[in-house]
Scaffold this motif. Structure first.
Motif, PDB file in Angstrom:
ATOM      1  N   ARG A  64     -13.608   6.254   2.294  1.00  0.00           N
ATOM      2  CA  ARG A  64     -14.368   7.071   3.256  1.00  0.00           C
ATOM      3  C   ARG A  64     -13.736   7.052   4.645  1.00  0.00           C
ATOM      4  N   LYS A  65     -12.955   6.027   4.936  1.00  0.00           N
ATOM      5  CA  LYS A  65     -12.315   5.901   6.256  1.00  0.00           C
ATOM      6  C   LYS A  65     -11.072   6.787   6.377  1.00  0.00           C
ATOM      7  N   ASN A  66     -10.572   7.310   5.251  1.00  0.00           N
ATOM      8  CA  ASN A  66      -9.377   8.171   5.244  1.00  0.00           C
ATOM      9  C   ASN A  66      -8.186   7.528   5.963  1.00  0.00           C
ATOM     10  N   LEU A  67      -7.964   6.256   5.683  1.00  0.00           N
ATOM     11  CA  LEU A  67      -6.833   5.555   6.300  1.00  0.00           C
ATOM     12  C   LEU A  67      -5.522   6.033   5.690  1.00  0.00           C
ATOM     13  N   LYS A  68      -4.508   6.137   6.523  1.00  0.00           N
ATOM     14  CA  LYS A  68      -3.179   6.476   6.016  1.00  0.00           C
ATOM     15  C   LYS A  68      -2.554   5.183   5.503  1.00  0.00           C
ATOM     16  N   ILE A  69      -2.041   5.226   4.292  1.00  0.00           N
ATOM     17  CA  ILE A  69      -1.379   4.061   3.700  1.00  0.00           C
ATOM     18  C   ILE A  69      -0.011   4.513   3.194  1.00  0.00           C
TER      19      ILE A  69
END
Length: 162
Positions: free
Chosen positions: A42-47
């Motif tokens: 849900r945080k839409n972090l870029k990994i």
């Protein structure tokens, strides 16, 4: 700027007579890994890349989380240096990361992850719980030069079970 994401493996079993590396997740560990993985999604972090300890409990937690993130498995590498409990080996692993990687997610163990979260971040965490996630951000542009960063967020299973 570098972003380090640390996720401790889920709650594991001591019931079976197996080696430490072969210990499996308990049902609670599976549930909590799903719960935290969905919250991270849900945080839409870029990994950019993911690395996991070869221990069964860490690898299984990693697979559950990556499924929730819809993250490509080909960008995940099992690395024995992450099977570390003091933090020294993992810190050296982090400092040796490719500088083209800006956002790295690691799956591993305690005491290492609590130690790293406290020594690299700016908030004291008494204990990173099983399936706990910590995001530390650094102003440096090279991994070898990271020192004290900012603890951006923590996601712990207990916070999500209201």
């Amino acid at each position: 700027m570098k972003n380090l994401y640390l996720m401790r493996h889920g709650k594991s079993s001591w019931e079976l007579n197996v080696s430490d590396q072969d210990r499996s997740l308990l049902q609670r560990g599976v549930f909590d890994a799903h719960l935290v993985g969905e919250e991270i999604a849900r945080k839409n972090l870029k990994i950019d890349h993911v690395y996991t300890s070869p221990a069964n409990r860490a690898f299984h937690t990693c697979m559950i989380c990556l499924r929730a993130l819809k993250y490509p498995l080909e960008n995940c590498i099992i690395n024995s240096e992450l099977y570390d409990f003091s933090g020294d080996q993992v810190l050296q692993f982090i400092k040796n990361l490719d500088d083209n990687l800006e956002n790295v997610l690691l799956f591993g163990h305690n005491h290492t992850f609590t130690h790293l979260a406290n020594s690299l971040g700016d908030k004291h965490i008494i204990n990173v719980p099983t399936s706990g996630f910590v995001h530390v951000q650094f102003d440096e542009n090279t991994w070898v030069n990271i020192s004290k960063g900012s603890t951006i967020q923590t996601i712990f299973p207990k916070q999500l079970k209201a």
